[in-house]
Scaffold this motif. Structure first.
Motif, PDB file in Angstrom:
ATOM      1  N   ARG A  39       0.646  -1.314  -0.046  1.00 56.01           N
ATOM      2  CA  ARG A  39       0.053   0.116  -0.031  1.00 56.01           C
ATOM      3  C   ARG A  39       0.742   1.157   0.126  1.00 56.01           C
ATOM      4  N   VAL A  44       3.175   7.112   2.323  1.00 54.44           N
ATOM      5  CA  VAL A  44       2.237   8.067   2.965  1.00 54.44           C
ATOM      6  C   VAL A  44       2.385   8.692   4.031  1.00 54.44           C
TER       7      VAL A  44
ATOM      8  N   GLY B  23      -5.221  -4.505   2.599  1.00 54.52           N
ATOM      9  CA  GLY B  23      -5.761  -3.791   3.887  1.00 54.52           C
ATOM     10  C   GLY B  23      -4.495  -4.182   4.961  1.00 54.52           C
ATOM     11  N   VAL B  97      -7.076   5.102   5.591  1.00 50.38           N
ATOM     12  CA  VAL B  97      -5.906   6.087   5.627  1.00 50.38           C
ATOM     13  C   VAL B  97      -4.674   5.930   4.532  1.00 50.38           C
ATOM     14  N   PHE B  98      -5.020   4.794   3.867  1.00 52.56           N
ATOM     15  CA  PHE B  98      -3.977   4.632   2.810  1.00 52.56           C
ATOM     16  C   PHE B  98      -4.231   5.422   1.388  1.00 52.56           C
ATOM     17  N   GLN B 100      -4.219   8.418   0.379  1.00 49.90           N
ATOM     18  CA  GLN B 100      -3.634   9.840   0.626  1.00 49.90           C
ATOM     19  C   GLN B 100      -2.647   9.806  -0.305  1.00 49.90           C
ATOM     20  N   GLU B 101      -1.847  11.127  -0.401  1.00 51.03           N
ATOM     21  CA  GLU B 101      -0.913  11.225  -1.339  1.00 51.03           C
ATOM     22  C   GLU B 101       0.182  10.213  -1.121  1.00 51.03           C
ATOM     23  N   GLY B 103       0.144   7.054  -1.267  1.00 53.50           N
ATOM     24  CA  GLY B 103      -0.374   5.800  -1.251  1.00 53.50           C
ATOM     25  C   GLY B 103      -0.594   5.026  -2.551  1.00 53.50           C
ATOM     26  N   VAL B 105      -2.722   2.675  -3.777  1.00 56.48           N
ATOM     27  CA  VAL B 105      -3.743   2.054  -3.766  1.00 56.48           C
ATOM     28  C   VAL B 105      -5.114   2.624  -4.753  1.00 56.48           C
ATOM     29  N   CYS B 122     -13.312   0.499  11.088  1.00 56.88           N
ATOM     30  CA  CYS B 122     -11.841   0.187  10.937  1.00 56.88           C
ATOM     31  C   CYS B 122     -11.398  -0.303  12.197  1.00 56.88           C
TER      32      CYS B 122
END
Ligand code: SF4
Lengths: 380, 149
Positions: A39, A44, B23, B97-98, B100-101, B103, B105, B122
């Protein structure tokens, strides 16, 4: 013949591709393909504030989520040159040991499932639920607890909670011994576990195996020995064995649970008074910190400018253990089902492992078969 | 007549395939916790097999890592009709949370395969996952079967 297992397969809980080289029923060697749940979590985290980083650290791995937040908090405390109050340190030990118990029970239950012993699998999961209750009582959550902060822990514990946790522990202890004995002296489960997937001490050293997997092969190494709270205030001993087979790995985890129960009692009976949280000013700097996760040693090394995380690198135990499994345990295993059971005893946690992808110059993804193979490729 | 019989049988034997598409594993172990004697998923006739070829329900967790972009559709195609997809956790819904900039995914999962039910959290508590499965699975599978015939 090459027998591929995974990524979605009845034997595996998490996506990973296991390639077994077989002749007839016999497994000669194995190779592992990673990369199914990468991921980019380190990427991140970079450029985020450390207040945000702790929540990301928690989601590196769901089974041992607690120890990641503790190590993250402790690395920042080390950069600031401070230690948290004694009460907070004790509470961290308490949560860490509860987490270790549930993780070890889950790991052993996966092993029993892999060797088709449904009864013990159910018993292990049944035993695990009260421990999850204790964790929920203490922190308010079952899995991602959000319990650590840089400078201590989030909430204080109440006397009523301590009493209930002790009660849960008493009940757990009275039942637990029976199941350990069931495995230890059971003729059938023993037969399927003794001398299967053997790894000698030298091989474990070479594979850099850590945690219960390394300790079951005679590497007496537990990072808790160097941790200040465990070293100075707790009375416990490192559990280790010599045999290095599936039986030893499973028993090693069972025996560590006894130590964890005693540690939990020590914490609750000697909990010092005081604050649980203090304000810490973070200066610019870098540091590295190690802790013992349920699966072995986890290392965080962080560089910060006092507010943002400039660089972070996380090393989790699973990658070493899975590699050790593929390279040393899965050679000359008698049957394929034994190979899957052996893979389960190495307690693979893929979510921890996946923080690397390998690209070639044009940005194309290359297959990643584990650290050993990178090393051998680099050598020539 | 045949439809009715099929409905009854389908409702009481639901096979689940669990696909983790990237995940933190938290949701997966909460699904494993469902197997424990306390929740006892099998008393409702739900079996977790992890075999897409015989599954009725695909549970997707995780935030769609790069590797799964083409593979998830292949897993979906392998599963026989009628099938339903349950997305468990914040990861398949939003990327959590993944997403984001930085990441790597491709959430949400519903961009790739049709999702019938979503459970947020979560991770969500095992009882919530169980509730969602029981609400949607038997009825939806039976209804899908009828549309086909
Ligand atoms: S939703 Fe949360 S607990 Fe579930 S896999 Fe994603 S990050 Fe982990």
């Amino acid at each position: 013949m090459i027998l591929p297992i995974g990524p979605v397969h009845p034997g595996l809980k998490e996506p990973l591709r296991l390639k077994l080289k077989t002749r007839g029923e016999k497994v000669l060697s194995a190779e592992i393909d990673y990369g199914y749940i990468h991921r980019g979590i380190e990427r991140v985290m970079e450029g985020k504030t450390w207040q945000k980083g702790i929540f990301l650290a928690e989601r590196v791995c769901g089974i041992c989520s607690y120890i990641h937040t503790q190590t993250f908090a402790e690395v920042f405390e080390k950069i600031a040159g401070e230690t948290v109050t004694l009460r907070a340190q004790y509470l961290r030990v308490l949560t860490n040991e509860l987490d270790r118990i549930q993780s070890h029970l889950l790991a052993n239950s996966t092993y029993f499932k892999a060797m088709e012993h449904e009864t013990l699998f159910m018993y292990m999961l049944g035993l695990r639920e009260p421990i999850m209750d204790a964790i929920e009582l203490l922190t308010g959550n079952r899995v991602n607890m959000g319990w650590n902060v840089v400078g201590g822990v989030k909430m204080d514990i109440k006397q009523a909670h301590m009493d209930s946790i002790l009660e849960i522990m008493d009940k757990f202890e009275s039942e637990y011994g029976r199941y350990v004995e069931m495995f230890e002296s059971g003729p059938l489960v023993g037969l399927r576990s003794h001398d299967v997937g053997k790894m000698t001490r030298d091989e474990a050293l070479m594979a850099r195996a850590v945690g219960p997997i390394g300790r079951a092969s005679g590497l007496k190494h537990d990072v808790r020995e160097q941790h200040h709270t465990y070293r100075d205030h707790m009375d416990w001993k490192v559990v280790w064995r010599k045999e290095g087979d599936n039986f030893a790995r499973t028993m090693n985890r069972f025996d560590e649970i006894w130590e964890s129960i005693s540690l939990i009692r020590q914490v609750i009976n000697n909990l010092p008074p005081g604050e649980v949280r203090k304000k810490i000013e973070i200066p610019a700097g870098d540091a590295e910190y190690r802790n013992e996760a349920p699966r072995g040693e986890v290392t965080y090394s962080v560089e910060t400018n006092g507010n943002l995380i400039k660089n972070i690198s996380i090393r989790t135990p699973s990658i070493m253990n899975i590699d050790a499994c593929a390279k040393y345990m899965l050679k000359d295993v008698a049957t394929v089902s034994d190979a899957v059971a052996t893979y389960a005893t190495s307690d693979p946690c893929i979510a921890c492992t996946e923080r690397v992808i390998i690209l070639d110059e044009s940005g194309r993804h290359l297959d990643f078969h584990g650290v050993h193979n990178i090393n051998s490729k680099l050598k020539g | 007549m045949l439809d009715g019989l099929k409905d009854i049988i389908r409702k009481s034997s639901i096979h689940v395939c669990l696909v983790n598409t990237g995940g933190c594993n938290g949701c997966d172990i909460e699904i494993v916790a469902l197997l424990s004697p306390r929740y006892d998923l099998e008393q409702y006739g739900i079996y977790v097999h992890n075999n897409p070829r015989e599954a009725d329900v695909i549970i997707v967790t995780g935030a769609m890592a790069e590797q799964w972009v083409d593979k998830l559709q292949r897993v979906y195609a392998k599963t026989p009709e009628p099938k339903i997809v349950v997305a468990v956790g914040n990861c398949p819904l939003t990327g959590d949370v993944f997403n984001q900039e930085g990441g790597n995914v491709h959430a949400p999962v519903s961009d790739f395969i049709p999702v019938d039910a979503e459970v947020s959290g979560c991770p969500p508590r095992p009882s919530e996952i169980l509730e969602a499965l029981l609400t949607v699975a038997p009825g939806a599978i039976a209804a899908r079967g009828r549309q086909k015939l």
